[in-house]
Design a protein around this motif. Sequence first.
Motif, PDB file in Angstrom:
ATOM      1  N   GLY A 161       0.955  -0.759   0.171  1.00  0.00           N
ATOM      2  CA  GLY A 161       0.290   0.164  -0.246  1.00  0.00           C
ATOM      3  C   GLY A 161       1.216   1.590   0.110  1.00  0.00           C
ATOM      4  O   GLY A 161       2.611   1.521   0.546  1.00  0.00           O
ATOM      5  N   ALA A 162       0.365   2.187  -0.527  1.00  0.00           N
ATOM      6  CA  ALA A 162       1.386   2.900  -0.979  1.00  0.00           C
ATOM      7  C   ALA A 162       0.619   4.390  -0.685  1.00  0.00           C
ATOM      8  O   ALA A 162      -1.072   4.207  -1.215  1.00  0.00           O
ATOM      9  N   THR A 163       0.552   6.306  -0.204  1.00  0.00           N
ATOM     10  CA  THR A 163      -0.317   7.195  -0.556  1.00  0.00           C
ATOM     11  C   THR A 163       0.840   8.638  -0.782  1.00  0.00           C
ATOM     12  O   THR A 163       0.620   8.791  -1.761  1.00  0.00           O
ATOM     13  N   GLY A 164       2.212   8.579  -0.092  1.00  0.00           N
ATOM     14  CA  GLY A 164       2.616   9.577   0.153  1.00  0.00           C
ATOM     15  C   GLY A 164       4.122   9.251  -1.528  1.00  0.00           C
ATOM     16  O   GLY A 164       3.511   7.481  -1.684  1.00  0.00           O
ATOM     17  N   PRO A 165       4.581  10.223  -1.743  1.00  0.00           N
ATOM     18  CA  PRO A 165       5.511  10.038  -3.138  1.00  0.00           C
ATOM     19  C   PRO A 165       6.276   9.024  -2.552  1.00  0.00           C
ATOM     20  O   PRO A 165       6.982   7.713  -3.925  1.00  0.00           O
ATOM     21  N   ARG A 166       6.866   8.655  -1.644  1.00  0.00           N
ATOM     22  CA  ARG A 166       8.067   8.211  -1.359  1.00  0.00           C
ATOM     23  C   ARG A 166       7.836   6.362  -1.528  1.00  0.00           C
ATOM     24  O   ARG A 166       8.196   5.640  -2.221  1.00  0.00           O
ATOM     25  N   THR A 167       6.522   6.575  -0.528  1.00  0.00           N
ATOM     26  CA  THR A 167       5.781   5.062  -0.963  1.00  0.00           C
ATOM     27  C   THR A 167       5.551   4.779  -1.632  1.00  0.00           C
ATOM     28  O   THR A 167       5.988   3.508  -2.370  1.00  0.00           O
ATOM     29  N   MET A 168       5.172   5.564  -2.628  1.00  0.00           N
ATOM     30  CA  MET A 168       4.952   5.046  -4.509  1.00  0.00           C
ATOM     31  C   MET A 168       5.937   4.726  -5.281  1.00  0.00           C
ATOM     32  O   MET A 168       6.132   3.816  -5.862  1.00  0.00           O
ATOM     33  N   ARG A 169       7.352   5.126  -4.605  1.00  0.00           N
ATOM     34  CA  ARG A 169       8.368   5.052  -5.238  1.00  0.00           C
ATOM     35  C   ARG A 169       8.879   3.418  -5.222  1.00  0.00           C
ATOM     36  O   ARG A 169       9.263   2.921  -5.309  1.00  0.00           O
ATOM     37  N   LEU A 170       8.334   3.418  -3.732  1.00  0.00           N
ATOM     38  CA  LEU A 170       9.078   2.305  -2.946  1.00  0.00           C
ATOM     39  C   LEU A 170       8.115   1.076  -3.283  1.00  0.00           C
ATOM     40  O   LEU A 170       9.033   0.083  -3.808  1.00  0.00           O
ATOM     41  N   THR A 171       7.057   0.935  -3.839  1.00  0.00           N
ATOM     42  CA  THR A 171       7.091   0.245  -4.431  1.00  0.00           C
ATOM     43  C   THR A 171       6.730  -0.107  -5.564  1.00  0.00           C
ATOM     44  O   THR A 171       7.070  -1.254  -5.831  1.00  0.00           O
ATOM     45  N   GLY A 172       6.862   0.270  -6.165  1.00  0.00           N
ATOM     46  CA  GLY A 172       7.826   0.073  -7.504  1.00  0.00           C
ATOM     47  C   GLY A 172       9.200  -0.475  -8.034  1.00  0.00           C
ATOM     48  O   GLY A 172       8.977  -1.198  -8.599  1.00  0.00           O
ATOM     49  N   GLU A 173      10.266   0.115  -7.019  1.00  0.00           N
ATOM     50  CA  GLU A 173      11.129  -0.522  -6.500  1.00  0.00           C
ATOM     51  C   GLU A 173      10.928  -1.840  -6.283  1.00  0.00           C
ATOM     52  O   GLU A 173      11.654  -2.655  -6.620  1.00  0.00           O
ATOM     53  N   ALA A 174      10.236  -1.899  -4.953  1.00  0.00           N
ATOM     54  CA  ALA A 174       9.955  -3.593  -4.144  1.00  0.00           C
ATOM     55  C   ALA A 174       9.080  -4.477  -3.891  1.00  0.00           C
ATOM     56  O   ALA A 174       9.901  -5.138  -3.292  1.00  0.00           O
ATOM     57  N   SER A 185      -8.444   9.489  -6.275  1.00  0.00           N
ATOM     58  CA  SER A 185      -9.012  10.413  -8.191  1.00  0.00           C
ATOM     59  C   SER A 185      -8.434   9.935  -9.450  1.00  0.00           C
ATOM     60  O   SER A 185      -7.098   9.295  -8.947  1.00  0.00           O
ATOM     61  N   PRO A 186      -8.841   9.871 -10.412  1.00  0.00           N
ATOM     62  CA  PRO A 186      -8.022   9.528 -11.814  1.00  0.00           C
ATOM     63  C   PRO A 186      -6.846   9.944 -11.115  1.00  0.00           C
ATOM     64  O   PRO A 186      -6.089   9.383 -12.456  1.00  0.00           O
ATOM     65  N   ASP A 187      -6.866  11.066 -11.293  1.00  0.00           N
ATOM     66  CA  ASP A 187      -5.690  11.619 -11.920  1.00  0.00           C
ATOM     67  C   ASP A 187      -4.044  11.702 -10.449  1.00  0.00           C
ATOM     68  O   ASP A 187      -3.416  11.675 -11.179  1.00  0.00           O
ATOM     69  N   GLU A 188      -4.710  11.169  -9.813  1.00  0.00           N
ATOM     70  CA  GLU A 188      -3.846  10.923  -8.671  1.00  0.00           C
ATOM     71  C   GLU A 188      -3.089   9.056  -8.650  1.00  0.00           C
ATOM     72  O   GLU A 188      -2.682   9.280  -8.704  1.00  0.00           O
ATOM     73  N   VAL A 189      -4.417   8.338  -9.629  1.00  0.00           N
ATOM     74  CA  VAL A 189      -3.897   6.941 -10.355  1.00  0.00           C
ATOM     75  C   VAL A 189      -2.897   7.340 -11.268  1.00  0.00           C
ATOM     76  O   VAL A 189      -1.621   6.970 -11.608  1.00  0.00           O
ATOM     77  N   ARG A 190      -2.710   8.672 -12.426  1.00  0.00           N
ATOM     78  CA  ARG A 190      -1.823   8.926 -13.276  1.00  0.00           C
ATOM     79  C   ARG A 190      -0.639   9.183 -12.542  1.00  0.00           C
ATOM     80  O   ARG A 190       0.573   9.321 -13.527  1.00  0.00           O
ATOM     81  N   ARG A 191      -0.649   9.810 -11.427  1.00  0.00           N
ATOM     82  CA  ARG A 191       0.391  10.733 -10.969  1.00  0.00           C
ATOM     83  C   ARG A 191       0.989   9.222 -10.053  1.00  0.00           C
ATOM     84  O   ARG A 191       2.649   8.688 -10.121  1.00  0.00           O
ATOM     85  N   SER A 192       0.557   8.697  -9.288  1.00  0.00           N
ATOM     86  CA  SER A 192       0.975   7.500  -8.563  1.00  0.00           C
ATOM     87  C   SER A 192       1.625   6.237  -9.738  1.00  0.00           C
ATOM     88  O   SER A 192       2.771   6.519  -8.986  1.00  0.00           O
ATOM     89  N   ARG A 193       1.322   6.442 -11.004  1.00  0.00           N
ATOM     90  CA  ARG A 193       1.224   5.836 -11.900  1.00  0.00           C
ATOM     91  C   ARG A 193       3.214   5.911 -12.354  1.00  0.00           C
ATOM     92  O   ARG A 193       3.887   5.226 -12.174  1.00  0.00           O
ATOM     93  N   GLN A 194       3.122   7.018 -12.327  1.00  0.00           N
ATOM     94  CA  GLN A 194       4.188   7.793 -12.301  1.00  0.00           C
ATOM     95  C   GLN A 194       5.226   7.371 -11.467  1.00  0.00           C
ATOM     96  O   GLN A 194       6.791   7.294 -11.933  1.00  0.00           O
ATOM     97  N   LEU A 195       5.017   7.780 -10.263  1.00  0.00           N
ATOM     98  CA  LEU A 195       6.385   7.526  -8.904  1.00  0.00           C
ATOM     99  C   LEU A 195       6.387   6.517  -8.867  1.00  0.00           C
ATOM    100  O   LEU A 195       7.510   5.423  -9.299  1.00  0.00           O
ATOM    101  N   ILE A 196       5.585   5.401  -9.693  1.00  0.00           N
ATOM    102  CA  ILE A 196       5.491   3.743  -9.242  1.00  0.00           C
ATOM    103  C   ILE A 196       6.653   3.522 -10.715  1.00  0.00           C
ATOM    104  O   ILE A 196       7.458   2.319  -9.964  1.00  0.00           O
TER     105      ILE A 196
END
Length: 298
Positions: A161-174, A185-196
């Motif tokens: 699970g992730a909320t903030g940018p650091r954790t979003m990047r971490l989920t993509g990494e690990a 929201s959909p816009d937040e999903v898009r931003r999350s995808r970028q961070l992941i």
Amino acid sequence: MTVLGAVFRPQLPPERLRDIARTAEDAGLDELWLWEDCFLESGIASIAAALAWTERLRVGVGLLPVPLRNVALTAMEAATIHRLFPGRAVIGVGHGVQDWMGQTGSRVESPVTLLREHLVALRALLAGERVTTDGRYVKLDGVALDWPPSTTPAPPAVFAGATGPRTMRLTGEAADGTVLTGGTSPDEVRRSRQLIAQGRESAGRTGHHPVVVYLHTATGPDAEARLRAELDTLGDTWGPDGPYGVAGSAETVAGAVLALAEAGADTVVLQPTADEPDPEGFVLFTAAEVRPLVPRDE
């Protein structure tokens, strides 16, 4: 493919789970999701029971709070579930609600560091590796599972699970997938995808990374009032600038699901209000009325 699920909320007593899991199975629901919120119900006990009561249904736990768990125990429990019910379990971990972790004496100074160490060790253990590590929080000395899950065609995925940018990047990494909270929201999903994607690139990881999103949902004659009350209790305000939620008919709900899917969500899990008057009916609504309106292939 857009996967559609519904949440069995732990505000319901555990003895309600059997009927709801069987309702989900009979209705052809894609997935039923469970939570391990303090201090309500165990995620592992609940998923084991729900899987045992059904034959086809996939069941997810989102999330197990890692401060409460030694990673070896998490791996043992996850491996047992995956061996008993191959291909039907989705297990996610997270750093937990910090106030709850404080109540249990398990709050740590760096939740992100703990989650990173837990994910790395957990994925290695589930891959059948012998793990020795001396991290800030996770310490293992030659630990390997005697009964690891099957690694064919790959080890079971570990979601985070992730909320903030650091954790979003971490989920993509690990992690192997990411779970996003209700209100995203959909816009937040898009931003999350970028961070992941940034996290995955930094770790040299390739391939698809699935994203699960919870969607605040209410239906029925008092749907909007119940959704507004739910969000008020969370300290949020529903509206154009508030958390993403949907109230109304199957067509209205399906539109919200499709918007999240188009933004990058692979799985959308309808999250009923805590006071949902008919949990079995909500599952039937999801499977029988909303599912036909959401194409499986995008």
